[in-house]
Design a protein around this motif. Sequence first.
Motif, PDB file in Angstrom:
ATOM      1  N   GLY A 154      12.980  -3.219  29.184  1.00 37.05           N
ATOM      2  CA  GLY A 154      11.891  -3.176  30.299  1.00 37.05           C
ATOM      3  C   GLY A 154      12.318  -4.265  31.154  1.00 37.05           C
ATOM      4  O   GLY A 154      12.792  -5.392  30.649  1.00 37.05           O
ATOM      5  N   SER A 156      12.515  -7.059  34.853  1.00 39.46           N
ATOM      6  CA  SER A 156      11.736  -7.623  35.782  1.00 39.46           C
ATOM      7  C   SER A 156      11.429  -6.735  37.403  1.00 39.46           C
ATOM      8  O   SER A 156      10.599  -7.294  37.904  1.00 39.46           O
ATOM      9  CB  SER A 156      12.589  -9.227  35.380  1.00 39.46           C
ATOM     10  OG  SER A 156      13.622  -9.456  36.762  1.00 39.46           O
ATOM     11  N   PRO A 159       8.672  -3.067  37.865  1.00 36.73           N
ATOM     12  CA  PRO A 159       7.350  -3.364  36.774  1.00 36.73           C
ATOM     13  C   PRO A 159       7.346  -1.959  36.824  1.00 36.73           C
ATOM     14  O   PRO A 159       6.785  -1.985  35.911  1.00 36.73           O
ATOM     15  CB  PRO A 159       6.245  -4.037  37.865  1.00 36.73           C
ATOM     16  CG  PRO A 159       6.521  -4.674  39.119  1.00 36.73           C
ATOM     17  CD  PRO A 159       7.774  -4.071  39.283  1.00 36.73           C
ATOM     18  N   SER A 163      10.515   0.074  33.885  1.00 36.95           N
ATOM     19  CA  SER A 163       9.573  -0.143  32.527  1.00 36.95           C
ATOM     20  C   SER A 163       9.466   0.403  31.512  1.00 36.95           C
ATOM     21  O   SER A 163       9.567   1.468  31.096  1.00 36.95           O
ATOM     22  CB  SER A 163       8.854  -0.547  32.927  1.00 36.95           C
ATOM     23  OG  SER A 163       7.807  -1.724  32.267  1.00 36.95           O
ATOM     24  N   ALA A 183       7.970  -4.698  26.514  1.00 41.81           N
ATOM     25  CA  ALA A 183       7.783  -5.083  27.373  1.00 41.81           C
ATOM     26  C   ALA A 183       8.513  -6.280  28.033  1.00 41.81           C
ATOM     27  O   ALA A 183       8.646  -6.485  27.029  1.00 41.81           O
ATOM     28  CB  ALA A 183       6.061  -5.756  26.810  1.00 41.81           C
ATOM     29  N   HIS A 184       8.281  -6.526  29.041  1.00 43.50           N
ATOM     30  CA  HIS A 184       8.972  -6.959  30.209  1.00 43.50           C
ATOM     31  C   HIS A 184       7.848  -8.297  30.049  1.00 43.50           C
ATOM     32  O   HIS A 184       6.644  -7.892  30.088  1.00 43.50           O
ATOM     33  CB  HIS A 184       9.036  -7.161  31.144  1.00 43.50           C
ATOM     34  CG  HIS A 184      10.447  -8.166  31.775  1.00 43.50           C
ATOM     35  ND1 HIS A 184       9.511  -9.854  32.592  1.00 43.50           N
ATOM     36  CD2 HIS A 184      11.306  -8.793  32.005  1.00 43.50           C
ATOM     37  CE1 HIS A 184      10.760 -10.410  32.686  1.00 43.50           C
ATOM     38  NE2 HIS A 184      11.855  -9.603  32.491  1.00 43.50           N
ATOM     39  N   HIS A 187       5.308  -8.732  33.172  1.00 36.73           N
ATOM     40  CA  HIS A 187       4.881  -7.317  33.104  1.00 36.73           C
ATOM     41  C   HIS A 187       3.600  -7.484  32.262  1.00 36.73           C
ATOM     42  O   HIS A 187       3.675  -6.433  31.864  1.00 36.73           O
ATOM     43  CB  HIS A 187       5.372  -6.373  34.016  1.00 36.73           C
ATOM     44  CG  HIS A 187       6.735  -6.546  35.077  1.00 36.73           C
ATOM     45  ND1 HIS A 187       7.912  -6.045  34.143  1.00 36.73           N
ATOM     46  CD2 HIS A 187       6.295  -7.750  35.692  1.00 36.73           C
ATOM     47  CE1 HIS A 187       8.496  -6.865  35.617  1.00 36.73           C
ATOM     48  NE2 HIS A 187       7.852  -7.767  36.336  1.00 36.73           N
ATOM     49  N   SER A 191       2.389  -3.223  31.130  1.00 36.17           N
ATOM     50  CA  SER A 191       3.063  -2.133  30.429  1.00 36.17           C
ATOM     51  C   SER A 191       1.927  -1.790  29.764  1.00 36.17           C
ATOM     52  O   SER A 191       2.163  -0.199  29.192  1.00 36.17           O
ATOM     53  CB  SER A 191       4.068  -3.500  29.358  1.00 36.17           C
ATOM     54  OG  SER A 191       4.957  -3.755  30.076  1.00 36.17           O
TER      55      SER A 191
END
Length: 525
Positions: A154, A156, A159, A163, A183-184, A187, A191
Amino acid sequence: MEGKNIVCSAYAEPSGESFEAINPATGKELEGAFFKASSVDITNALNGAEIAFQTYKNIDKDLKASFLRSIADEILSLGDELISRAAAESGLPVARLQGELGRTTGQLRLFADLVEEGSWVQAIIDPALPERKPMPRADIRRMLVPLGPVVVFGASNFPLAFSVAGGDTASALAAGCPVVVKAHPAHLGTSALVGSAIIKAIDKSGLPKGLFSLLYDSGYEVGAALVKHPKTKAVTFTGSFKGGNALIRLAQEREVPIPVFAEMGSINPIILLPGALENRAEELAQKCAGSITQGSGQFCTNPGLMIAVQSPALEKFKSALAAAILASPSSTMLTAGIFSNYSQLSKEILDDNHIDLLAESTVINKELECQPAARVALISAKDFISSIKFQQEIFGPYSLLVTAKDAIELQEVIGVLEGQLTATLMAEPQELENYQELLNELIDKTGRLILNGVPTGVEVCAAMQHGGPHPATNDSRFTSVGSMAIYRFARPVAWQDWEDELLPDALKAKNPLGIYRLVDQKWIK
């Protein structure tokens, strides 16, 4: 909103450390504990993805299209909860996120349409020529098939659209590949919500559970393990040059190397030709300022470089640009780390003896955190050419204006540029004839060439090319935006001398799928 990892469309019991998402505007922790994925989670996710692949790669194209549309529907059904959580985690305004939500669901439907039509598999048929002399030709039929499990990182700055269910996931699923998303860490809640929507779509479509997994980590360990896992067949990444190169190295060091499709940064030059400046200097200044500061400059297509030849019209442009930058209000950056990095890099570059400050915004919201000052700097063409450091991307509302003495020096600046996602020409139609050499060189440097527009704003369509020569991406043959992104996750296979009933439907004589095919060098249905 679950904080557990999703492994093969089910919530896994947590076994590792937990962490929280942070609101970048306030610096406060947000509701919900999220758990670092374990090595068992990683192995189970990719083993499940490999099992699911054996079924999913052969499913009916209409079922696959219906599944993609179902994901879009389930995401929309999350309603305001998704938008409010994404706003809290990113600092992005609600209106921007509502637009991004439309892009996210729109690209899922775009890939559904592509899959449903079916011709993307590029079926090619060269029938047997038994009477050909001196040697007969075998019956050879070729089409694209999916690669296998894909790991998606994902991003930044988007989102939703880059993502969990963003363009990388949508295009991989459309190609026939299961997806494991890392997942970032900025987020986490966003997510989790989108992940829950994908689980529901899989359940409603009756598809294999291993088709989707979502794993969390606040650092780099889980991502590295996903890239190195032997079941992973491809990786996608949108982020920094450093991060992209790290993943590429990991993928190449494996016993069986795999492709990484990394978008790693670009300064997206805007070339201001003399005729355009003469006729509309103030208008161009407003356009450029708006693009530089839009979304706190947190776009991969942010114009970090402007290039022009000295003239009275350029001085008028500079005055108007400075006024626009001075008056531009701050907006929240995505994370405290991104804000800190921008502040440090933009100040460091201004400490260089070759750089002068043209303007710095003064309208800073002191009540919120992560509020950057927009900055535009000046440098001569001679000094810009002298060092590659002036081409570094500064992620945020920053741009550097390069001033050339004449058209020859302007051409020299273009000559030293690295690969870019975009390059923009602000020009009058009649003056383009005098810059054909510059145009030819720009084509070699970029993935998208823009005339009299700004680079920010990427349309999701079949013709879009979002990818350029290194270091903008590591493979300029592909795009990460638009329906052609599907080709990152497919490879060609040829069938030779097979009985018709044993062939895939896309290659059978009667064309049961009704798709366009290249038969004897002619595209027909």
